[in-house]
Design a protein around this motif. Structure first.
Motif, PDB file in Angstrom:
ATOM      1  N   LEU A  88       0.832  -1.206   0.000  1.00  0.00           N
ATOM      2  CA  LEU A  88       0.000   0.000   0.000  1.00  0.00           C
ATOM      3  C   LEU A  88       0.869   1.259   0.000  1.00  0.00           C
ATOM      4  O   LEU A  88       0.556   2.231  -0.700  1.00  0.00           O
ATOM      5  N   VAL A  89       1.952   1.242   0.741  1.00  0.00           N
ATOM      6  CA  VAL A  89       2.877   2.385   0.747  1.00  0.00           C
ATOM      7  C   VAL A  89       3.455   2.594  -0.651  1.00  0.00           C
ATOM      8  O   VAL A  89       3.540   3.724  -1.155  1.00  0.00           O
ATOM      9  N   ILE A  92       0.848   4.225  -2.844  1.00  0.00           N
ATOM     10  CA  ILE A  92       0.681   5.650  -2.532  1.00  0.00           C
ATOM     11  C   ILE A  92       1.823   6.467  -3.131  1.00  0.00           C
ATOM     12  O   ILE A  92       1.619   7.560  -3.672  1.00  0.00           O
ATOM     13  N   PHE A  99       5.795  10.297   0.246  1.00  0.00           N
ATOM     14  CA  PHE A  99       4.978   9.768   1.340  1.00  0.00           C
ATOM     15  C   PHE A  99       5.821   8.890   2.274  1.00  0.00           C
ATOM     16  O   PHE A  99       6.606   8.046   1.825  1.00  0.00           O
ATOM     17  N   LYS A 101       5.232   6.530   5.893  1.00  0.00           N
ATOM     18  CA  LYS A 101       4.303   6.007   6.891  1.00  0.00           C
ATOM     19  C   LYS A 101       4.860   6.210   8.294  1.00  0.00           C
ATOM     20  O   LYS A 101       6.049   6.000   8.538  1.00  0.00           O
ATOM     21  N   PHE A 110      -3.472   1.742   9.973  1.00  0.00           N
ATOM     22  CA  PHE A 110      -3.010   2.403   8.753  1.00  0.00           C
ATOM     23  C   PHE A 110      -3.910   2.066   7.564  1.00  0.00           C
ATOM     24  O   PHE A 110      -4.301   2.947   6.784  1.00  0.00           O
ATOM     25  N   GLN A 113      -7.252   3.830   7.862  1.00  0.00           N
ATOM     26  CA  GLN A 113      -7.068   5.251   7.562  1.00  0.00           C
ATOM     27  C   GLN A 113      -7.020   5.490   6.054  1.00  0.00           C
ATOM     28  O   GLN A 113      -7.663   6.408   5.529  1.00  0.00           O
ATOM     29  N   ARG A 114      -6.271   4.665   5.355  1.00  0.00           N
ATOM     30  CA  ARG A 114      -6.158   4.833   3.898  1.00  0.00           C
ATOM     31  C   ARG A 114      -7.466   4.469   3.199  1.00  0.00           C
ATOM     32  O   ARG A 114      -7.813   5.050   2.174  1.00  0.00           O
ATOM     33  N   TRP A 115      -8.194   3.486   3.745  1.00  0.00           N
ATOM     34  CA  TRP A 115      -9.494   3.112   3.169  1.00  0.00           C
ATOM     35  C   TRP A 115     -10.448   4.305   3.221  1.00  0.00           C
ATOM     36  O   TRP A 115     -11.179   4.568   2.264  1.00  0.00           O
ATOM     37  N   ILE A 117      -9.644   7.364   3.140  1.00  0.00           N
ATOM     38  CA  ILE A 117      -9.178   8.382   2.195  1.00  0.00           C
ATOM     39  C   ILE A 117      -9.436   7.955   0.754  1.00  0.00           C
ATOM     40  O   ILE A 117      -9.934   8.742  -0.066  1.00  0.00           O
ATOM     41  N   ASP A 118      -9.103   6.712   0.421  1.00  0.00           N
ATOM     42  CA  ASP A 118      -9.206   6.239  -0.967  1.00  0.00           C
ATOM     43  C   ASP A 118      -9.449   4.731  -0.975  1.00  0.00           C
ATOM     44  O   ASP A 118      -8.509   3.944  -1.129  1.00  0.00           O
ATOM     45  N   VAL A 122      -6.958   1.102  -2.026  1.00  0.00           N
ATOM     46  CA  VAL A 122      -6.726  -0.055  -1.158  1.00  0.00           C
ATOM     47  C   VAL A 122      -7.233  -1.327  -1.837  1.00  0.00           C
ATOM     48  O   VAL A 122      -6.547  -2.360  -1.837  1.00  0.00           O
TER      49      VAL A 122
END
Length: 402
Positions: A88-89, A92, A99, A101, A110, A113-115, A117-118, A122
């Motif tokens: 995932l990093v 991104i 970016f 983490k 984490f 949080q990303r889910w 956002i987008d 994910v």
């Protein structure tokens, strides 16, 4: 739909590691479902009851969550480990190279949080992990020139519909999703096809009446992979054999308007092992390869019961049986496994070839060396050149690979 077994959310210890406010935000779109399960929705996000949420998700009093929630929990659980976070990093950083983490943020936190956002990023990152797993593929070659480039949104949707039309007699249309992942160092594209599997019925114990038995009818989630390779004019498919035929027909119609473009013909042969013995493993002519050893051989014996025998060794050609030059003469070889050592790698790689058209090895930069060795030593059958090459006409809308 995904199996409803979201262990990240039904393990109380893991659930308690996720801040209440974050869980409150994640479950807000599904508040109605939770309240239908007698979960008391808190007005203050910080007062969300982890234990009550755990019991509600673990033992739903009625139907399991709707598809969106089940998929979301399933994907987050799949991604909530070191490999998932790393992938995932990387995803991104494709759009945000700087970016970083926070190392103190746990994996599940984490990913959630990303889910928020987008979720598409994910989901696609999780799908990409399935698409790039080392799998066994059947190869289907064509005499046509395949067009290069990724499919634009309209063409991808059309390809998905073509696949869904052919899979519809076996799997529900609404379960079929298609993801596209171009390879960075080649013109190859990996397509991941996600669909529901065959119907399965299992005995269960009722959540609201543990003394009573019941049954559940569901479909497991299945991932098939189509590798579209215009450089070698072939597609490689990981799926059930029946479904592979459906996929090749869908590829033929979509890419070159010819349902029969990818026939089920032979690609691999193990005759070099019979004809040349250990000399067939010579690899000095391929820069980057150091040594190749035969470690497993599947030999067909025939007879009324179609018997076969598998020989294994750290080095079969040094074993007493294969030292006898005539041992393989007249035999039918079904599969062979090689241990391949690379010049610049500490670890070896195992490559399995199964006639007539199945192989299991990763097609990365090292994999290209393996493909070169197989081709130059005669393990790949070169297709007969057609009298006149037929270019693809009226190809679907394509976008240049960046």
């Amino acid at each position: 739909m995904s199996n409803y077994n979201p262990r990240t959310f039904t393990s109380l210890g893991l659930l308690r590691s996720i801040p209440s406010a974050l869980l409150h935000q994640f479950f807000t779109p599904y508040r109605g479902y939770l309240e239908s399960q007698r979960f008391e929705w808190p007005t203050d996000p910080e007062k969300l009851d982890h234990k009550a949420l755990h019991e509600t998700l673990l033992k739903p009093a009625g139907p399991t969550p709707d598809k969106r929630l089940a998929d979301a929990m399933f994907i987050i659980h799949e991604m909530a480990d070191d490999a998932g976070v790393s992938a995932l990093v990387d995803a991104i950083r494709e759009t945000d190279p700087n970016f970083t983490k926070n190392k103190d943020v746990e994996a599940a936190v984490f990913v959630i949080q990303r889910w928020l956002i987008d979720p598409v990023l994910v989901e696609n990152t999780n799908a990409r992990r399935y698409a790039r797993e080392n799998r066994s593929f059947r190869s289907f070659r064509t005499s046509l020139d395949l067009p290069d480039g990724t499919l634009d949104d309209a063409a991808l949707a059309k390809f998905r519909d073509e696949i869904a039309e052919r899979l519809a007699p076996f799997y529900p249309r609404e379960s079929i999703k298609l993801y596209q992942f171009p390879e960075k160092d080649s013109k190859t594209i990996r397509f991941l096809v996600r669909h529901g599997g065959p119907l399965v019925r299992e005995g269960i114990v009722k959540a609201d009446a543990p003394g009573e038995s019941d049954s559940a009818l569901f479909r497991r989630e299945v991932f098939d992979v189509i590798v579209y390779d215009p450089e070698n004019d072939e597609v490689r498919i990981h799926s059930k054999k029946r479904d592979a035929d459906l996929y090749t027909r869908a590829c033929g119609v979509h890419f070159v308007e010819n349902e029969e473009a990818f026939p089920d013909t032979d690609k691999y042969t193990l005759e070099p092992l019979i004809q040349k013995g250990e000399q067939s493993l010579a690899c000095a002519h391929v820069a980057g390869l150091r040594k190749i050893t035969l470690v497993e051989l599947d030999v067909f014996l025939g007879g009324n019961l179609s018997e076969s025998i598998v020989y294994r060794s750290d080095n079969l050609f040094q074993s007493q049986r294969l030292k006898e030059q005539a041992f393989l003469t007249g035999r039918t070889l079904q599969a062979a496994t090689f241990e391949i050592f690379f010049a610049k790698a500490k670890h070896s790689r195992t490559v399995k070839i199964q006639t007539p058209n199945k192989a299991n090895f990763k097609r990365d930069n090292d994999g290209k060396l393996v493909e070169q060795w197989l081709r130059t030593t005669g393990f790949i059958i070169e297709p007969a050149a057609p009298e006149e090459a037929t270019p693809a006409t009226d190809a679907p809308a394509l976008a240049e690979v960046s």
